[in-house]
Design an enzyme around this catalytic site. Structure first.
Site, PDB file in Angstrom:
ATOM      1  N   CYS A 183      -0.556   3.040 -10.861  1.00 51.52           N
ATOM      2  CA  CYS A 183      -1.411   2.184 -10.041  1.00 51.52           C
ATOM      3  C   CYS A 183      -2.897   2.414 -10.280  1.00 51.52           C
ATOM      4  CB  CYS A 183      -1.078   2.371  -8.562  1.00 51.52           C
ATOM      5  SG  CYS A 183       0.554   1.750  -8.087  1.00 51.52           S
ATOM      6  N   ALA A 222     -10.645  18.925  -6.292  1.00 53.21           N
ATOM      7  CA  ALA A 222     -10.996  18.964  -7.705  1.00 53.21           C
ATOM      8  C   ALA A 222      -9.796  19.410  -8.529  1.00 53.21           C
ATOM      9  CB  ALA A 222     -12.160  19.919  -7.922  1.00 53.21           C
ATOM     10  N   GLU A 256       3.775   6.733  -3.677  1.00 43.36           N
ATOM     11  CA  GLU A 256       5.010   7.290  -4.228  1.00 43.36           C
ATOM     12  C   GLU A 256       5.280   8.636  -3.564  1.00 43.36           C
ATOM     13  OE1 GLU A 256       5.795   7.059  -8.396  1.00 43.36           O
ATOM     14  OE2 GLU A 256       4.321   5.460  -8.669  1.00 43.36           O
ATOM     15  N   GLY A 289      -3.471   9.847 -12.048  1.00 45.35           N
ATOM     16  CA  GLY A 289      -2.697   9.121 -13.054  1.00 45.35           C
ATOM     17  C   GLY A 289      -1.743   8.193 -12.338  1.00 45.35           C
ATOM     18  N   PHE A 347       0.842  -1.198   0.000  1.00 44.18           N
ATOM     19  CA  PHE A 347       0.000   0.000   0.000  1.00 44.18           C
ATOM     20  C   PHE A 347       0.879   1.250   0.000  1.00 44.18           C
ATOM     21  CE2 PHE A 347      -2.331  -3.370   2.225  1.00 44.18           C
ATOM     22  CZ  PHE A 347      -3.492  -3.433   1.465  1.00 44.18           C
TER      23      PHE A 347
END
Length: 464
Positions: free
Chosen positions: A275, A267, A167, A272, A164
């Site tokens: 994952c 928002a 990055e 991206g 889990f």
């Protein structure tokens, strides 16, 4: 479980198969926890770099951890899986499961090859631990294949222990996880893993023991839920723009509800990376195979909303540039899919930059860490070495990744460099009033078919 080179009381030695982002971090973290670790990879260049203590990607804190333990005998790397397996008792599979070409399904060829390679190379009883993200049913099949491939007289079992990691915070997430999930068949010996994770478990990290399909589903479900939160607030943002409501204040109000929380309710350009996009597509594909049509339909809608955000940014730029970007100079700030990484896999920022380039814009991109990885993926784009280089003479400036370096920029100093002081804040991360006071026109994302609306001060929040 026994090993030819250890006594029954010795701690388990570890092999980590696959030393990319997940594997290199996991190997270094396991060494930090006090275990002897051998990392194995089929890429000799990567192995050589890691053996020197060099990390071939950007991850804060990892280079220091890696160098500290490669300087001792605790952490080593090899291109020989057999060598790594022979020296270890517990074998972590950390290879990638990308999206298949021409399909939304996960490509399991690497994880299957790695599992079989480990099983065939085992010289003594051992435990294979899957950490890769896989569809439900994969672990049970791999367990059967591994047990059939192991040499006669060698006992092998397989459990699933999903990762889990975030990055940019991977070291912290590995050493101090918010939960540890161990999926196995009934009666499996989890003793070696409980010993490996004794430090975080002793510090209070929750342990969830479950069956193999549940362990597989935990990771992709977590990513699917986070993706759904992002797409939900982006859908609501379009309603807010049309109705004159303030999506940032709305998100704050929602976030005070403990059942909802504030994270992933910003928002903007959308998600991206390597994952979330591929995981929700793989889960939707597998859900469809299993006949769970409502889950598949929901995830498809989440994916569609997210991808539409990229077009909304492009439409906004076209509108603020008078309908065309042909021969317009566009300064793009951000290439990585999020800050604190150089990962440009399925990066919304890079996707937008490339789309504007294809429309004839003179695009100059700057990212504090992702220039090299972005340039390899899109060599036709122009990349600057600084914010100044990216924005000089620009007709519009786009903030597409919310690096601190961008949120703390001096708008007055930048205004003197650009051709037109127009900024599109696609991450809602700038102090709009400060920029407006410096003479800038500040734009958010316009609803489809509408003129782009300038950001309000309350929109200036830093997203996750």
């Amino acid at each position: 479980m026994t090993a030819t080179s250890s006594t029954p009381s010795a701690p388990p030695a570890i092999s980590v198969i696959g030393t990319g982002y997940l594997g290199a971090t996991h190997a270094a973290a396991m060494a930090e926890l006090g275990f002897t670790v051998t990392g194995a990879d089929t890429d000799p260049a990567k192995v050589d770099a890691l053996a020197r203590g060099d990390v071939p990607f950007y991850e804060p804190g990892l280079p220091e951890l890696l160098r500290r333990h490669t300087e001792t005998a605790r952490l080593s790397f090899t291109s020989s899986i057999s060598e790594a397996v022979a020296a270890a008792d517990v074998h972590f599979i950390c290879v990638g499961t990308p999206q298949q070409r021409g399909s939304n399904a996960a490509d399991l060829s690497a994880v299957e090859a790695a599992t079989l390679a480990v099983a065939r190379a085992m010289t003594h009883d051992g435990l294979i631990v899957g950490k890769s993200t896989v569809p439900m049913g994969t672990a049970a099949r791999l367990r059967t294949l591994a047990q059939a491939a192991a040499p006669d007289g060698v006992h092998v079992d397989l459990v699933w222990n999903p990762e889990f990691l975030r990055e940019g915070k991977a070291v912290e997430d590995t050493l101090h996880p918010d939960r540890i999930v161990l999926g196995s068949v009934a009666g499996a010996d989890l003793g070696p893993l409980l010993e490996i994770y004794a430090t975080p478990l002793g510090a209070g990290t929750p342990l969830i023991r479950c069956d193999l399909p549940t362990a597989e589903l935990v990771k992709v479900s977590a990513n699917a839920f986070l993706a759904t939160k992002i797409s939900f607030i982006n859908a609501i943002a379009e309603v807010c723009e049309s109705a004159g409501a303030d999506v940032a204040v709305l998100a704050d109000a929602l976030g005070h509800d403990a059942r909802i929380g504030r994270q992933f309710l910003d928002a903007g350009l959308g998600f991206g990376g390597g994952c979330l996009p591929k995981d929700i597509r793989a889960l939707a594909h597998r859900a469809g195979e299993l006949g769970a049509g409502r889950a598949a339909a929901l995830l498809q809608q989440v994916d569609e909303i997210n991808m539409a955000q990229r077009q909304r940014v492009i439409d906004t730029v076209l509108q603020v540039c008078g309908g065309s970007v042909l021969n317009r100079r566009i300064g793009v700030l951000g290439a990585a899919f999020k800050p604190l990484t150089d990962d440009v896999r399925d990066s919304p920022a890079l996707n937008v930059a490339a789309a504007l380039h294809l429309r004839g814009a003179q695009v100059v991109v700057f990212d504090p860490q992702a220039r090299a990885t972005a340039q390899r993926q899109f060599p036709t784009l122009t990349f600057g070495g600084s914010v100044t280089e990216a924005v000089t003479d620009a007709d519009a400036v786009l903030v597409l990744t919310e690096w601190n370096e961008f949120t703390s920029m001096d708008p007055a100093a930048l205004a003197a460099l650009v051709s037109s002081p127009t900024v599109v804040d696609a991450r809602h991360c700038l102090d709009a009033e400060r920029w407006r006071a410096a003479g800038w026109q500040v734009h958010g994302l316009a609803p489809a078919g509408h003129a782009p609306a300038p950001l309000r001060a309350a929109d200036a929040l830093t997203p996750v």
